[in-house]
Structures are given as C-alpha cells and as structure tokens.
Design a protein around this motif. Structure first.
Motif, short mmCIF file in Angstrom:
data_model
loop_
_atom_site.label_atom_id
_atom_site.label_comp_id
_atom_site.label_asym_id
_atom_site.label_seq_id
_atom_site.Cartn_x
_atom_site.Cartn_y
_atom_site.Cartn_z
N ALA A 76 -7.98 -6.08 -2.63
CA ALA A 76 -7.91 -6.14 -1.16
C ALA A 76 -6.98 -7.28 -0.72
O ALA A 76 -6.78 -8.24 -1.48
N HIS A 131 -4.22 0.11 -6.52
CA HIS A 131 -4.64 -0.38 -5.21
C HIS A 131 -6.09 -0.89 -5.26
O HIS A 131 -6.94 -0.51 -4.45
N SER A 145 0.84 -1.21 0.00
CA SER A 145 0.00 0.00 0.00
C SER A 145 0.86 1.25 0.00
O SER A 145 1.80 1.38 0.79
N VAL A 190 -3.19 5.95 6.04
CA VAL A 190 -2.10 5.10 5.57
C VAL A 190 -1.45 5.72 4.33
O VAL A 190 -0.22 5.87 4.25
N VAL A 191 -2.28 6.14 3.39
CA VAL A 191 -1.77 6.70 2.13
C VAL A 191 -1.00 8.00 2.41
O VAL A 191 0.09 8.22 1.86
N SER A 208 -8.09 4.73 9.14
CA SER A 208 -8.61 4.89 7.78
C SER A 208 -7.48 4.67 6.78
O SER A 208 -6.30 4.90 7.08
N HIS A 209 -7.88 4.24 5.58
CA HIS A 209 -6.88 4.01 4.54
C HIS A 209 -6.23 5.32 4.12
O HIS A 209 -5.05 5.35 3.74
N SER A 210 -6.97 6.43 4.23
CA SER A 210 -6.36 7.70 3.79
C SER A 210 -5.21 8.09 4.72
O SER A 210 -4.20 8.66 4.27
N HIS A 218 -1.18 -4.88 -4.52
CA HIS A 218 -2.64 -4.63 -4.58
C HIS A 218 -3.09 -4.17 -5.96
O HIS A 218 -4.20 -3.68 -6.12
N TYR A 265 -9.81 -3.35 9.73
CA TYR A 265 -8.77 -3.17 10.73
C TYR A 265 -9.17 -3.95 11.99
O TYR A 265 -10.28 -4.47 12.11
N PRO A 311 -10.18 -7.54 5.27
CA PRO A 311 -9.70 -6.20 5.01
C PRO A 311 -10.06 -5.19 6.10
O PRO A 311 -9.61 -4.06 6.04
#
Ligand code: HPA
Length: 258
Positions: A58, A55, A10, A222-223, A218-220, A51, A164, A162
């Motif tokens: 999953a 991305h 990721s 992480v990004v 949240s994935h954001s 991924h 958390y 997927p």
C-alpha cells in the motif's frame, strides 16, 4: 554507466516491454528494493514496480527511501514515474494523461527525507520546480506521439492513503489549485531531488475524485482504466527513454548521462 529509471505505479507493474526483465534485490541502509534491469534502444534502464510486482504494498507502506537509494546505487540519474490519479476537474476525464508540473504535499506520515541525521547538519532543498522541466518536455512529446490525450501543466496533491478522499477534502484541494490527487508522489519526488536525481512524472487519470465521481471509488476502476491505456503508456515510456538526451540543462539534477 548512468541510467534512466522508471518507477511504475498502480496498473503499470506489468507493462509488456519491461515484464520479463531480470530483477535483482538491492540492499540499502533503508532496506532492500527489487529492481528490474534492461535496455531500450541500447540504453540501460532500471524498472521498479512501486507497489511490488503484484501490487501488494500500500502507498503508506512503500519503502520509498530504499527504492530511491537502490536506484542511485545502480547509477540512475533520472527517474520517470507513472502514477494513477483521480481528477479534480470535469475537464480532465479518465483516460487522460497528465505531465505533472507541481505538487502539494498533504501527507502527514511525517517528513520522509534523506536528511534526518543530526550529524549531517540541516539541509533545506529547493523545490521551486519540483518536476524536472527537461524530462517533462520529453514526456509530453512522447505521450502525445503515443496517442494519449495529454494535459499539462498539472498540479498533483498527495494524500496519505490508503483510503480515498472525502468530497470535502477534494473540494478543499480544488480550491488550493490542485488538478489531480494521488498517494505516492510525495515523498518520491522529494527523495529523488534530495538524492540528486531528476524526476518527471506521467500521471494517468483513472477516475473522477470523490464527490465528482457519480459512484463510489474502487481500485478495480483504477486497474480497468490503466488496462485501457497500457499500450499507449508503454509506448510513451519507451519513446521518452529514447528521446531523453545524454545531457540536459535543467535546474534539478544538472546531469549528464554516459
Ligand atoms: N485518489 C487518490 N489516489 C488515487 C485516486 C484517487 O481518486 N485514483 C487513483 N489514485
């Protein structure tokens, strides 16, 4: 010629040194994998976005066997994986890199192995040292040289995702000795060993894990964290590929390149 492969997790899909490499589709008996091919300082290197380029796959849907088979087919003998992970410790904050040294496989997807053909007999693979010590040493030096804060040794626990984790799960994982949590190293490190590939991993801590973080995950997040260190991560990967020797006396692949 035997090669080093990078499996990018990721937030590492678009690292600039590898972005424009030509990709090919490699059919395997497990499905097709998309692999980019290029060179670093004259050394042939393979690059896979775990991924997918955008991305879009999953963690529980990744075709790990196709990826590792395709890399073997293209003559990879060692793999450097990157992974975004959550931290189980206040002393390992987001933005830190970790060279992984051990793993707890908490996945329940069922064993994903190359050794599931009854006709091939029973194979029990040694996992006393899951990550290649030679690759790990090179990764540590390259990550430090790139300016990343690095922690090691580091034990990774792998969940199915997927989603958390819950705070109770994280608290249990911490009591088991895990330092970071992610969703992909099992089965990737397992399949690599089964296929005879040395595997080392540089994880980037992108967030505090559930129950430690003061906010929802949240994935954001992480990004964003991956974006903030991407140039250093790219430099670490390039430095590691440059520094990896042509033969190395580890206990996993016992390999030689060239
Ligand atoms: N948990 C699992 N996987 C992750 C996390 C996390 O907190 N952060 C990045 N990948």
């Amino acid at each position: 010629m035997k090669k080093t492969a990078i499996i990018a997790g990721s937030g590492a899909e678009h690292l600039s040194p590898f972005r424009d490499w030509e990709s090919i589709l490699v059919p395997t008996r497990f499905g097709t994998a998309e692999i980019r091919q290029g060179e670093i300082s004259g050394k042939p290197v393979l690059f896979v976005a775990r991924h997918g380029k955008e991305h879009s796959t999953a963690p529980h849907l990744i075709n790990y066997r196709a990826i590792i088979s395709a890399l073997s087919e293209l003559e990879a003998v060692r793999v450097i994986g990157t992974a975004a992970v959550g931290s189980l410790s206040n002393s390992i904050p987001p933005g830190t890199a970790a060279v992984l040294t051990d793993i707890i496989d908490f996945t329940r997807r069922g064993p994903i192995t190359f050794f599931d053909d009854p006709a091939a007999g029973v194979v029990h693979t040694d996992f006393s040292e899951p990550y290649c010590s030679e690759i790990s040493a090179v990764l540590l030096a390259a990550a430090e040289a790139s300016g990343l804060e690095v922690t090691t040794p580091c034990t990774y626990i792998c969940t199915d995702g997927p989603r958390y984790e819950t705070p109770a799960e994280i608290s249990m994982f911490r009591s088991w000795g895990a330092d970071v949590v992610g969703m992909t190293n099992a089965p990737e490190v397992i399949l690599s060993r089964e296929a005879g590939l040395c595997y080392g991993s540089i994880a980037i801590i992108t967030n505090f894990a559930a129950g430690i973080s003061p906010k929802p995950l949240s994935h954001s997040e992480v990004v964003e964290c991956m974006k903030s260190i991407e140039e250093k991560l790219a430099a670490a990967l390039i430095g590691a590929v440059q520094a990896l020797p042509t033969s190395w006396p580890c206990n996993c692949g016992r390999s030689t390149i060239g």
